[in-house]
Design a protein around this motif. Structure first.
Motif, short mmCIF file in Angstrom:
data_model
loop_
_atom_site.label_atom_id
_atom_site.label_comp_id
_atom_site.label_asym_id
_atom_site.label_seq_id
_atom_site.Cartn_x
_atom_site.Cartn_y
_atom_site.Cartn_z
N MET B 1 0.85 -1.33 0.10
CA MET B 1 -0.07 -0.05 0.18
C MET B 1 0.87 1.23 -0.12
O MET B 1 1.85 1.31 0.65
N LYS B 2 0.22 2.39 -0.70
CA LYS B 2 0.98 3.59 -0.68
C LYS B 2 0.67 4.43 0.66
O LYS B 2 -0.46 4.30 1.27
N LEU B 3 1.67 4.93 1.04
CA LEU B 3 1.62 5.79 2.09
C LEU B 3 0.52 7.08 1.73
O LEU B 3 0.61 7.42 0.59
N TYR B 4 -0.09 7.34 2.51
CA TYR B 4 -0.99 8.39 2.18
C TYR B 4 -0.40 9.51 1.80
O TYR B 4 -0.85 10.25 0.64
N GLN B 5 0.82 10.07 2.15
CA GLN B 5 1.46 11.14 1.80
C GLN B 5 1.95 11.00 0.23
O GLN B 5 2.37 11.87 -0.40
N GLU B 6 1.90 9.86 -0.03
CA GLU B 6 2.65 9.69 -1.57
C GLU B 6 1.69 9.39 -2.58
O GLU B 6 1.78 9.36 -3.84
N LEU B 12 -5.86 9.90 -4.08
CA LEU B 12 -6.58 10.62 -3.04
C LEU B 12 -7.95 10.60 -3.03
O LEU B 12 -8.55 10.29 -1.75
N GLU B 14 -9.61 8.71 -4.66
CA GLU B 14 -10.11 7.49 -5.15
C GLU B 14 -11.09 7.43 -6.41
O GLU B 14 -12.20 7.09 -6.51
N ILE B 54 -5.12 16.12 6.17
CA ILE B 54 -5.83 15.49 5.07
C ILE B 54 -6.83 16.33 4.40
O ILE B 54 -6.99 16.25 3.15
#
Ligand SMILES: Nc1ncnc2c1ncn2[C@@H]1O[C@H](COP(=O)(O)OP(=O)(O)O)[C@@H](O)[C@H]1O
Ligand SMILES: [Mg+2]
Lengths: 308, 216
Positions: B1-6, B12, B14, B54
């Motif tokens: 899974m990609k980190l949220y920041q990436e 983001l 979706e 976020i």
């Protein structure tokens, strides 16, 4: 082999025992040979929910060797097909099991032969609670639509997440990698398990893969209980979405159970709710949840936590 | 899974890189509701700081993608760093949303009705139903439809005269907020609509915006 469902979620009073007991009754009525096990040793009360006032035997007879096998502690109930292992302890027995006792219990639960085994798990996020939760093929969280109760679900899931990583990596590797993650990210890892996994993958891609696969076997469910008319009916879905977005864990929403004062009446009368009030909204909700969970879980094969 | 920041803007929100603006707006609204301050589903999952971060990254992603020009530039950058397979010729794509102004449509002569503005104004002023609606604090899409039917004007006629696609007008009239037209478009359409009926566009717009705000 039995399908094991655990019903937990951190906070006391959300309705875990109520749901475990009534789902058990519904499964038994569907013709499944079903066993309820009360592992909330500090506050065992599952027997009351299904209409047994004083259990004659309990798990503690097995743990303290008064009975040789776990099988012998099984009680039959007023409902055909439904059995119970009570968690009631007499005053002399301690509610907190030793590590050995816990392992012994988990092994023996896994050997029992029923269609469904439902574990009613106590409040809190201690290792013991989490291990009972994770032995299951399906872990069902119960929360009410209140922030404090939802907060406990998140706390429980984070602990389970770390516990799983820990379990896969073995103590030494875990410490080394967690320390490195901590060094790189400061206190972020504490609040943010996804960063921990990310760092593990960077430091040791092979182990990272194994951990990620293991985490993917976690299969959580969510039931929202005591939902009142004024509550947002979508909260359950939103919670699942957050878990999937930020922890990459599978979490499926099973359904809402309406708040109903009849529940209180049935508990006071010590009679099973779905029998006493089968045509209430809440009884219909329970049937719906049972059906949903059965269909979501149908083609799932058992995951063996202990031998993993 | 990609980190949220990436995650990139599409990840983001979706959404698929080919989606139309209405879907972008829809996706943003769902996620905004998920992370906003009063959401009890996220209250304890994030710190205030995390939540703010976020929300602001979602807003940035949304604003970048909802504007066709900046979306095109963003896509080009994304292709440059290998985040997207090829440059999206998004505007020529077949999933491209049908354009909201209906310029190409051939004129059907018979449909064009010549209206006398003074006559319309007079009829509206003599109609108690219409006057009641105009006095309301909030004005819904359905209210606006009511005015139109009181004046015995078809939606087709308005679509024809204002060059706004009839589907768009219908979304407004049916209060179909799930489809979530961008507010700037909605108010633009509504202005043309009100003008054509010789109604006070300020009154209509004010009432309508108040109504939309209440629903939020
Ligand atoms: N859907 C419901 N509607 C009304 N009351 C409920 C509902 N579910 C549970 N309760 C009440 O909440 C109390 C706690 O339930 P219990 O199952 O013992 O919680 P837990 O096992 O999670 O500690 C019960 O006494 C019951 O009366
Ligand atoms: Mg309980």
């Amino acid at each position: 082999m039995s399908q094991i469902w655990s019903i937990g979620g951190g906070k006391g009073g959300t309705g875990k025992s109520f749901i475990a007991g009534n789902l058990g009754i519904l499964l038994a009525k569907e013709g499944y040979k079903t066993l309820l096990i009360d592992v909330d040793f500090g506050a065992a009360n599952l027997h009351t929910i299904i209409g047994i006032s004083k259990p004659e035997r309990s798990i503690s007879d097995f743990l303290n060797r008064r009975l040789a096998t776990l099988d012998e502690t099984v009680l039959s109930t007023p409902i055909p097909n439904l059995y119970l292992i009570s968690g009631a302890m007499n005053n002399l027995d301690i509610a907190n099991l030793t590590h050995q006792q816990k392992i012994k219990l988990l092994r023996n639960i896994a050997r029992l032969s029923y269609d469904y085994i439902l574990l009613d798990i106590g409040a809190g996020t201690s290792f013991n609670t989490i291990d009972y939760f994770m032995i299951a093929d399906s872990g069902i969280f119960v929360t009410t639509p209140e922030p404090t109760s939802i907060e406990n679900v998140y706390r429980f899931i984070r602990s389970a997440y770390f516990r799983k990583i820990h379990h896969v990596l073995k103590a030494h590797d875990f410490r080394t990698l967690a320390d490195e993650a901590e060094r790189q990210n400061g206190n972020a890892t504490v609040s943010n398990p996804e960063i921990l996994l990310h760092v593990i993958k960077e430091l040791d891609p092979e182990k990272g893969d194994i951990v990620e696969k293991a985490l993917r076997t976690l299969d959580f469910k969510l039931i929202l209980n005591q939902v009142r008319k004024q509550d947002n009916p979508n909260i359950g879905e939103l919670i699942c979405k957050i878990i999937e977005r930020h922890l990459a864990l599978k979490m499926s929403f099973i359904g809402n159970l309406s708040f109903d004062d009849h529940v209180h009446n049935s508990v006071c009368k010590k009679l099973p709710f779905v029998d006493l009030y089968p045509y209430t909204r809440t009884a219909l909700d329970l049937r719906e949840c049972c059906k949903n969970h059965l269909s979501i879980n149908k083609d799932k094969t058992s995951v063996q936590y202990l031998t993993a | 899974m990609k980190l949220y920041q990436e995650k990139n803007n599409y990840e983001l929100l979706e959404i698929h890189p080919d989606v139309a603006p209405t879907e972008i707006r829809h996706a943003y609204k769902i996620l905004f509701d998920l992370y906003q301050d009063e959401s009890i589903a996220t209250y304890s999952f994030f710190s205030e700081k995390e939540r703010k971060e976020i929300l602001s990254s979602l807003e940035k992603a949304y604003l970048t993608l909802i504007d066709p020009e900046s979306r095109k530039l963003y896509d080009r950058d994304l292709v440059g760093i290998g985040g997207l397979e090829e440059e999206r010729t998004y505007s020529n794509h077949k999933k491209n949303p049908s354009s909201i102004y209906d310029f190409k449509k051939t004129h059907v002569q018979g449909l064009v009705t010549i209206r006398d503005p003074e006559e319309l104004k007079y009829r509206a002023s003599q109609n108690p139903v219409i006057q009641n609606i105009l006095d309301q604090d909030t004005i819904t899409g359905r209210d606006i439809k009511k005015i139109r039917t009181e004046l015995k004007i078809t939606l087709e006629e308005i679509a024809e005269a204002t060059k706004v696609r009839i589907e768009m007008l219908r979304i407004i009239e049916e209060d179909n907020q799930e489809l979530f037209l961008p507010m700037v478009y909605m108010t633009g359409f509504l202005k043309s609509y009100a003008r054509y009926l010789q109604l006070d566009e300020v009154v209509i717009l004010d009432g309508f915006i108040k109504y939309i705000d209440k629903g939020k």
